[in-house]
Write a protein that holds these residues in place. Structure first.
Motif, PDB file in Angstrom:
ATOM      1  N   SER A  48      34.717  36.391  42.305  1.00 24.36           N
ATOM      2  CA  SER A  48      34.722  37.890  42.207  1.00 24.36           C
ATOM      3  C   SER A  48      33.780  38.810  42.308  1.00 24.36           C
ATOM      4  O   SER A  48      32.544  38.110  41.818  1.00 24.36           O
ATOM      5  CB  SER A  48      35.528  38.274  40.856  1.00 24.36           C
ATOM      6  OG  SER A  48      34.772  38.187  39.615  1.00 24.36           O
ATOM      7  N   ARG A 141      43.240  44.968  36.823  1.00 24.08           N
ATOM      8  CA  ARG A 141      43.545  46.047  37.968  1.00 24.08           C
ATOM      9  C   ARG A 141      42.356  46.379  38.980  1.00 24.08           C
ATOM     10  O   ARG A 141      42.942  46.898  40.116  1.00 24.08           O
ATOM     11  CB  ARG A 141      43.868  47.217  37.089  1.00 24.08           C
ATOM     12  CG  ARG A 141      44.997  47.221  36.213  1.00 24.08           C
ATOM     13  CD  ARG A 141      46.333  47.213  36.898  1.00 24.08           C
ATOM     14  NE  ARG A 141      47.327  46.894  36.026  1.00 24.08           N
ATOM     15  CZ  ARG A 141      48.170  45.910  35.723  1.00 24.08           C
ATOM     16  NH1 ARG A 141      47.773  44.793  36.361  1.00 24.08           N
ATOM     17  NH2 ARG A 141      49.174  45.860  35.089  1.00 24.08           N
ATOM     18  N   GLU A 143      39.633  44.486  40.121  1.00 21.89           N
ATOM     19  CA  GLU A 143      39.374  43.399  41.016  1.00 21.89           C
ATOM     20  C   GLU A 143      40.591  42.882  41.804  1.00 21.89           C
ATOM     21  O   GLU A 143      41.272  42.082  41.007  1.00 21.89           O
ATOM     22  CB  GLU A 143      38.737  42.488  40.077  1.00 21.89           C
ATOM     23  CG  GLU A 143      37.873  41.171  40.916  1.00 21.89           C
ATOM     24  CD  GLU A 143      36.530  41.735  41.752  1.00 21.89           C
ATOM     25  OE1 GLU A 143      36.617  41.257  42.905  1.00 21.89           O
ATOM     26  OE2 GLU A 143      35.903  42.301  41.071  1.00 21.89           O
ATOM     27  N   SER A 144      40.668  43.316  42.810  1.00 22.08           N
ATOM     28  CA  SER A 144      41.845  43.043  43.690  1.00 22.08           C
ATOM     29  C   SER A 144      41.854  42.384  44.961  1.00 22.08           C
ATOM     30  O   SER A 144      41.950  43.292  45.884  1.00 22.08           O
ATOM     31  CB  SER A 144      42.688  44.448  43.554  1.00 22.08           C
ATOM     32  OG  SER A 144      43.241  45.030  42.424  1.00 22.08           O
ATOM     33  N   TYR A 146      43.663  40.039  46.273  1.00 29.30           N
ATOM     34  CA  TYR A 146      45.014  39.601  46.815  1.00 29.30           C
ATOM     35  C   TYR A 146      45.810  40.897  47.724  1.00 29.30           C
ATOM     36  O   TYR A 146      46.037  41.888  46.838  1.00 29.30           O
ATOM     37  CB  TYR A 146      45.821  38.922  45.797  1.00 29.30           C
ATOM     38  CG  TYR A 146      44.830  37.780  45.294  1.00 29.30           C
ATOM     39  CD1 TYR A 146      44.578  36.690  46.041  1.00 29.30           C
ATOM     40  CD2 TYR A 146      44.300  37.718  43.974  1.00 29.30           C
ATOM     41  CE1 TYR A 146      43.678  35.588  45.453  1.00 29.30           C
ATOM     42  CE2 TYR A 146      43.635  36.835  43.467  1.00 29.30           C
ATOM     43  CZ  TYR A 146      43.312  35.727  44.242  1.00 29.30           C
ATOM     44  OH  TYR A 146      42.733  34.801  43.710  1.00 29.30           O
ATOM     45  N   HIS A 149      49.156  42.077  44.942  1.00 29.83           N
ATOM     46  CA  HIS A 149      49.463  42.750  43.624  1.00 29.83           C
ATOM     47  C   HIS A 149      47.913  42.994  43.346  1.00 29.83           C
ATOM     48  O   HIS A 149      46.908  42.636  43.938  1.00 29.83           O
ATOM     49  CB  HIS A 149      49.991  41.690  42.699  1.00 29.83           C
ATOM     50  CG  HIS A 149      49.085  40.398  42.430  1.00 29.83           C
ATOM     51  ND1 HIS A 149      47.730  40.283  42.223  1.00 29.83           N
ATOM     52  CD2 HIS A 149      49.451  38.985  43.010  1.00 29.83           C
ATOM     53  CE1 HIS A 149      47.538  38.906  42.498  1.00 29.83           C
ATOM     54  NE2 HIS A 149      48.469  38.378  43.026  1.00 29.83           N
ATOM     55  N   ASP A 150      47.764  43.972  42.249  1.00 28.12           N
ATOM     56  CA  ASP A 150      46.377  44.394  41.834  1.00 28.12           C
ATOM     57  C   ASP A 150      45.908  43.278  40.877  1.00 28.12           C
ATOM     58  O   ASP A 150      46.725  42.479  40.120  1.00 28.12           O
ATOM     59  CB  ASP A 150      46.544  45.567  41.040  1.00 28.12           C
ATOM     60  CG  ASP A 150      46.714  46.830  41.939  1.00 28.12           C
ATOM     61  OD1 ASP A 150      46.434  46.585  43.051  1.00 28.12           O
ATOM     62  OD2 ASP A 150      47.213  47.719  41.058  1.00 28.12           O
ATOM     63  N   GLY A 151      44.757  43.250  40.562  1.00 32.57           N
ATOM     64  CA  GLY A 151      44.004  42.103  39.658  1.00 32.57           C
ATOM     65  C   GLY A 151      44.027  40.938  40.370  1.00 32.57           C
ATOM     66  O   GLY A 151      44.112  40.508  41.376  1.00 32.57           O
ATOM     67  N   ASN A 153      45.339  38.400  38.437  1.00 30.61           N
ATOM     68  CA  ASN A 153      46.437  37.385  38.421  1.00 30.61           C
ATOM     69  C   ASN A 153      46.363  36.267  37.560  1.00 30.61           C
ATOM     70  O   ASN A 153      46.700  35.284  37.536  1.00 30.61           O
ATOM     71  CB  ASN A 153      47.345  37.142  39.453  1.00 30.61           C
ATOM     72  CG  ASN A 153      48.960  37.179  39.030  1.00 30.61           C
ATOM     73  OD1 ASN A 153      49.208  37.711  37.975  1.00 30.61           O
ATOM     74  ND2 ASN A 153      49.575  36.127  39.815  1.00 30.61           N
TER      75      ASN A 153
END
Length: 392
Positions: A48, A141, A143-144, A146, A149-151, A153
């Motif tokens: 990340s 929320r 660091e997204s 993908y 979706h957000d985050g 996961n």
């Protein structure tokens, strides 16, 4: 040997998006590949941008010039190293422990606790700011990477450990409460032993490595440290073993010995506290902390912390730098609140029209900054570079 109360990467609490949180079932093992889900969590954290930015965030000294002082990134790696040692010796899941250690400081704003204090003040009317809750907000929320979706996961077990690695949360702030509503994290119970080990690993790392940095910077004096009898005992033992070694090597040996002493104390105490525990559920329902220092070591550690606050964290030069750092964060928050055009386009696009949501997005943007980026942003807006923030 795996402990019966260790977290299980093949039967965890699922993921917020695409995981079966209700049944606790992990995804089909055939689709997983060579990694467990906790290994995937760890790797998502390491890859990340928030993790990479820790390299330029304050641990003790604000934007130090020297390359040998710890940053949030090197601190997190050192915490993870201690956490893995403890997890392996106790038969816990090493990967979950490591992931928790690596992620625990992702919510820290620039300039460490000085920056957090400024954001807390700026956000006082909008639900406040807490770096622990911000770490969860970051991975769920902000660091997204993908498209779906957000985050990031991450697994429920990882998120639960981040939310309450210091124990049950009776009164979550807005950020934690909002995330818990979306993906309930059982905030009223104690977390897994892996999360408790991550918390005490953090204590062991910064208690001792901050001594190392403080001595190197000249803010701490060995004679003052030796007023603490348990450290004086360790120092005398080092001098007996290595009477002719250079002083700097003796000091580093002292730090290693102290870490070893604390690690062994945690192992012995945690083994005593977990006798008879047969599952992770029993750990969560125990109603008390099971992993940590013995009462005697906890008292030693309390006295050490008090000493460090008095002699290092509240050193006059540190206090002066912290005041200037708080001013940088406060001025940035004021500037972005008054003129959203000063923010990058991708952040302007996220800004709601009304508070508290508007101020929360501004706080998210500032919290993600490194020390140097915050100083550069302040210089760009106000036409002058903040002075006195490079102090060692």
């Amino acid at each position: 040997m795996r402990a019966p109360f260790a977290a299980d990467p093949f039967s965890h609490g699922g993921r917020e998006f695409g995981g079966n949180a209700a049944s606790g079932a992990a995804p089909n093992p055939e689709s997983r590949g060579p990694r467990t889900d906790f290994q995937r969590d760890r790797d998502r954290i390491i890859h990340s941008m928030s993790f990479r930015r820790l390299k330029s965030k304050t641990q003790v000294f604000i934007s130090p010039e020297g390359d040998h002082y710890r940053t949030r990134l090197t601190h997190s790696i050192e915490v993870a190293q201690i956490g893995r040692v403890l997890a392996r010796a106790l038969g816990l899941d090493e990967d979950l422990t490591e992931a928790l250690c690596l992620a625990h400081d992702l919510g820290h704003p620039p300039f460490g606790h000085a920056g957090e204090s400024a954001l807390s003040e700026a956000m006082a009317r909008h639900g406040g700011f807490c770096h622990n809750a911000q770490a969860l907000r970051t991975v769920m929320r902000l660091e997204s990477p993908y498209p779906e979706h957000d985050g990031l996961n991450l697994t429920w077990d990882l998120l639960e450990g981040l939310a309450k690695h210091n124990g049950p949360v009776a009164a979550p702030n807005w950020a934690l409460a909002e995330l818990d509503e979306a993906f309930p994290l059982d905030l009223g119970t104690w977390p897994s032993i892996e999360a408790q080990i991550a918390a005490v690993s953090d204590d062991i790392a910064y208690d001792n490595h901050d001594i190392d940095d403080g001595l190197r910077a000249g803010f701490l004096d060995l004679d003052d440290l030796l007023q603490l009898d348990f450290l004086a005992d360790q120092w005398r033992a080092v001098e007996r073993r290595f009477p002719n070694a250079p002083r700097d090597r003796q000091l580093r040996e002292l730090i290693r010995d102290q870490i070893g002493l604390m690690v062994n104390d945690v192992l012995q105490h945690t083994r005593e506290m977990t006798k008879g525990m047969g599952s992770v559920a029993e750990v969560r329902d125990a109603g008390r902390q099971l992993a940590g220092f013995s009462p005697e070591m906890r008292e030693h550690e309390r006295r050490l912390k008090a000493f460090m606050y008095d002699r290092l964290y509240y050193h006059p030069e540190q206090v002066s730098a912290a005041e200037r750092a708080r001013d940088v964060v406060a001025r940035l928050f004021a500037a972005y609140s008054q003129d959203a055009g000063l923010m990058p386009p991708e952040w302007r696009a996220k800004l709601p029209e009304q508070d508290p949501q508007r101020s929360r997005v501004i706080a998210d943007f500032i919290a993600g900054m490194s020390d140097r980026f915050a100083m550069q942003a302040c210089e760009t807006i106000y036409g002058e570079r903040p002075r006195g923030l490079i102090n060692v």
